[in-house]
Design an enzyme around this catalytic site. Structure first.
Site, PDB file in Angstrom:
ATOM      1  N   GLU A 210      27.115  38.576  42.519  1.00 16.28           N
ATOM      2  CA  GLU A 210      27.638  38.168  41.241  1.00 16.28           C
ATOM      3  C   GLU A 210      28.377  36.930  41.446  1.00 16.28           C
ATOM      4  O   GLU A 210      28.510  35.978  40.723  1.00 16.28           O
ATOM      5  CB  GLU A 210      28.555  39.245  40.564  1.00 16.28           C
ATOM      6  CG  GLU A 210      27.461  40.499  39.996  1.00 16.28           C
ATOM      7  CD  GLU A 210      27.532  41.610  41.192  1.00 16.28           C
ATOM      8  OE1 GLU A 210      27.916  41.366  42.431  1.00 16.28           O
ATOM      9  OE2 GLU A 210      27.337  42.757  40.786  1.00 16.28           O
ATOM     10  N   GLY A 260      39.681  45.389  49.278  1.00 16.66           N
ATOM     11  CA  GLY A 260      39.666  44.492  48.001  1.00 16.66           C
ATOM     12  C   GLY A 260      40.535  45.132  47.088  1.00 16.66           C
ATOM     13  O   GLY A 260      41.077  44.395  46.366  1.00 16.66           O
ATOM     14  N   LYS A 505      23.838  48.006  46.014  1.00 16.77           N
ATOM     15  CA  LYS A 505      23.579  46.578  46.126  1.00 16.77           C
ATOM     16  C   LYS A 505      22.229  46.140  46.749  1.00 16.77           C
ATOM     17  O   LYS A 505      21.268  45.454  46.392  1.00 16.77           O
ATOM     18  CB  LYS A 505      24.722  45.668  46.926  1.00 16.77           C
ATOM     19  CG  LYS A 505      26.148  45.971  46.415  1.00 16.77           C
ATOM     20  CD  LYS A 505      27.151  45.282  47.199  1.00 16.77           C
ATOM     21  CE  LYS A 505      28.362  45.536  46.583  1.00 16.77           C
ATOM     22  NZ  LYS A 505      29.535  45.154  47.660  1.00 16.77           N
TER      23      LYS A 505
HETATM   24  O1  F6P Z   1      32.555  47.395  44.855  1.00 16.42           O
HETATM   25  C1  F6P Z   1      32.583  47.114  46.279  1.00 16.42           C
HETATM   26  C2  F6P Z   1      33.279  45.898  46.564  1.00 16.42           C
HETATM   27  O2  F6P Z   1      33.222  45.601  47.968  1.00 16.42           O
HETATM   28  C3  F6P Z   1      34.790  46.212  46.264  1.00 16.42           C
HETATM   29  O3  F6P Z   1      35.466  46.984  47.091  1.00 16.42           O
HETATM   30  C4  F6P Z   1      35.294  44.802  46.200  1.00 16.42           C
HETATM   31  O4  F6P Z   1      36.636  44.606  45.644  1.00 16.42           O
HETATM   32  C5  F6P Z   1      34.409  44.120  45.369  1.00 16.42           C
HETATM   33  O5  F6P Z   1      33.297  44.875  45.664  1.00 16.42           O
HETATM   34  C6  F6P Z   1      34.169  42.500  45.538  1.00 16.42           C
HETATM   35  O6  F6P Z   1      33.875  42.138  47.027  1.00 16.42           O
HETATM   36  P1  F6P Z   1      34.252  40.855  47.504  1.00 16.42           P
HETATM   37  O7  F6P Z   1      35.718  40.523  47.605  1.00 16.42           O
HETATM   38  O8  F6P Z   1      33.552  40.795  48.796  1.00 16.42           O
HETATM   39  O9  F6P Z   1      33.306  39.973  46.787  1.00 16.42           O
END
Ligand code: F6P
Length: 542
Positions: A210, A260, A505
């Site tokens: 995304e 995260g 994913k």
């Molecule tokens: O939902 C999975 C996840 O890895 C979360 O833990 C994280 O906050 C989000 O996706 C975004 O991940 P990134 O910061 O690696 O883009």
């Protein structure tokens, strides 16, 4: 960071003396009603309240007695909670499956923070100050007017909450958050000037589709206007950010020991720092640090995260209350429930212990919520009269942030009324008496009473902040981070990995290919009919 696993358990959770005693004690609640607990102890709301870091926690409207609390604190001790907390704060490998520490507390440790944390915070401050002083320029030589954060999940929820709470009207520069690709970004870009817009790619992995789709679209938008790209990045994957042509001095690092959903305090907080200013961001960190100190120092009986966590486990595991509502009665906290959904459900939504053994208890609860004055007109009907009893966390502020005190009193009156009514309910006798006073015929009064009865005995906490400012927000969010850790420690869950989101994913990537080239994915027959329907419609609309 010193890396050692936390000690194995001698006795399983359900076989501990405290758990057994709690199971026996639970049966006494079949004959109890909170209304009577308040009659028996008119000072109950005082006896079951605690202050810490200028927050007040009133946990008197929970299904607890002094004995309940004593047994819950005994359980905390039998599960070596104090040692688990120390292991967390000392940087031990509490994230066992990924062999990592979880040191979000080090991010807000001020002068005792690790060198790389202090260096990054200083770089963030320099960048943020320059933006606010209009000394960062686009290709046209005009200063940056808008900052757009491109991130999702923990890379967006924390800073977006902090901005909504503490800097909703930030100007010079304005700060925007875009999480999903397509329309949301397109609509925002239509209002911005590519010559004065800075994008911050917020992604710990720098592989989240995304965020990458949005980053590529933003870069094309900026290039197509004839402007050079104006990007920064917050990531643990510096090499990928450099490959995206982001200059090294605008790449703000984060580390694998920051999860995260626990990353607001890291460079992920950069958009919040830009919106509220570096000094107020320091206040946010200081509020969280104060809660860390409280969490580390106080015994269970006087430890706010421990009380919240243990009472939550009591309702979930001994009353089968699988859901929990978090209802903020403060306009700036409307994003608190969604931030908490990720924090709690991504941390506690597990089915094995941190050693990989099947869980024998319920794990995390289903968290939902929305601003209180709206929730009252949406789903409080179910909370008051539904067959499910759903514990509620009410979160409110005593003083208005910007509004007037009369409105604040209206908000608080509604907050207190809802929690009180959930606790005491309204009996059929009370209703029939009221209806009789209003000269309702006895037959009608009896008929109506059945519909108007509120069972009550529905638990809630009330958290009161003095006012919504960075320091109280920092303390509140750290409180919930530690509440989550308490539950994970008692249940033997790893709160810091999230293997459950990886496969979705991967499968989505293969299905996107099938959708694009019109094939039916043999790999996933469950989607075949849907994709076939899509392809038919797509052909018809060519
Ligand atoms: O939902 C999975 C996840 O890895 C979360 O833990 C994280 O906050 C989000 O996706 C975004 O991940 P990134 O910061 O690696 O883009």
């Amino acid at each position: 960071m010193a890396m050692t696993d936390t000690a194995p358990r001698s006795v399983s959770l359900k076989r501990t003396p405290a758990w057994r005693a709690l199971a026996a004690h639970r049966r006494t609640w079949n004959a109890r009603h909170l209304r009577n607990e308040f009659f028996a102890d008119p000072q109950r709301s005082v006896h079951f309240s605690l202050e810490a870091c200028n927050l007040l926690l009133d946990y008197s409207k929970n299904l607890v007695t002094a004995k309940t609390m004593s047994l819950l604190c005994q359980l905390a001790r039998e599960r070596s909670l104090a040692e688990r907390i120390k292991a967390l704060l000392d940087g031990k490998r509490v994230n066992a499956s990924e062999k990592r520490a979880a040191l979000h507390t080090a991010l807000r440790a001020g002068s005792s923070a690790p060198r790389e944390v202090r260096k990054t915070l200083a770089a963030m401050r320099t960048f943020s100050d320059a933006l606010k002083a209009r000394k960062i320029f686009g290709a046209s030589g005009r200063p940056v007017s808008d900052v757009v954060s491109l991130g999702i999940g923990g890379s967006a929820l924390g800073p977006a909450l902090a901005v909504a709470a503490c800097a909703p009207d930030a100007e010079s520069p304005r700060v925007h958050f875009v999480t999903t690709p397509g329309e949301p970004l397109t609509r925002l870009l239509a209002t911005l000037d590519p010559a004065t817009t800075l994008f911050i790619v917020q992604s710990k992995s720098f592989t989240t589709q995304e965020t990458l789709l949005n980053s590529q679209a933003a870069r094309e938008w900026q290039k197509a206007s004839g402007n050079s790209i104006l990007f920064a990045a917050v990531t643990a994957n510096v090499r990928a950010a450099q490959a995206f042509a982001i200059p090294a001095e605008r790449i703000f690092p984060m580390w694998d020991w920051v999860g995260g959903r626990y990353s607001l305090w890291s460079a992920v907080g950069l958009p919040a720092m830009i919106a509220m200013g570096a000094d107020r961001f320091d206040e946010l960190l200081a509020g969280a640090a104060a809660m860390d100190a409280h969490f580390a120092a106080e015994p269970p009986e006087r430890n706010m995260p421990v009380i919240l966590g243990m009472v939550g486990l009591w309702h979930a595991n001994f009353f089968n209350m699988d859901a929990r509502a978090v209802i903020p009665y403060e306009p700036g906290l409307e994003l608190l429930p969604v931030w908490l959904q990720q924090l709690e459900m991504e941390s506690l939504g597990k089915h094995v212990t941190w050693r990989g053994k099947p869980l024998r208890t319920d794990s995390g609860t289903i968290v939902f919520g929305s601003p209180g004055l709206e929730a009252q007109h949406a789903y409080f009907q179910m909370l008051h009269q539904g067959t499910h009893s759903v514990p509620v966390d009410f979160v409110a502020c005593c003083l208005p942030q910007t509004g007037d005190s009369k409105t604040q009193e209206f908000i608080l009156a509604n907050c207190f009324a809802q929690s009180s009514l959930l606790m005491r309910g309204t009996s059929a006798a009370e209703i029939e008496s009221e209806l009789a006073t209003a000269n309702t015929a006895p037959h009608d009064a009896s008929r109506l009473a059945a519909h108007q009865t509120l069972p009550g005995n529905r638990p809630s906490n009330t958290l009161l902040l003095p006012v919504l400012d960075p320091r109280s927000l920092g303390a509140l969010l750290a409180l919930y981070e530690h509440r989550t850790f308490v539950q994970s420690a008692i249940l033997d869950i790893n709160a810091f990995d999230q293997w459950g989101v990886v496969r979705g994913k991967t499968l989505a990537d293969s299905l996107q290919t099938a959708l694009s080239d019109g094939t039916s994915p043999l790999s996933d027959p469950a989607s075949a009919g849907l994709i076939q329907h899509f392809n038919t419609l797509k052909r018809k609309n060519r």
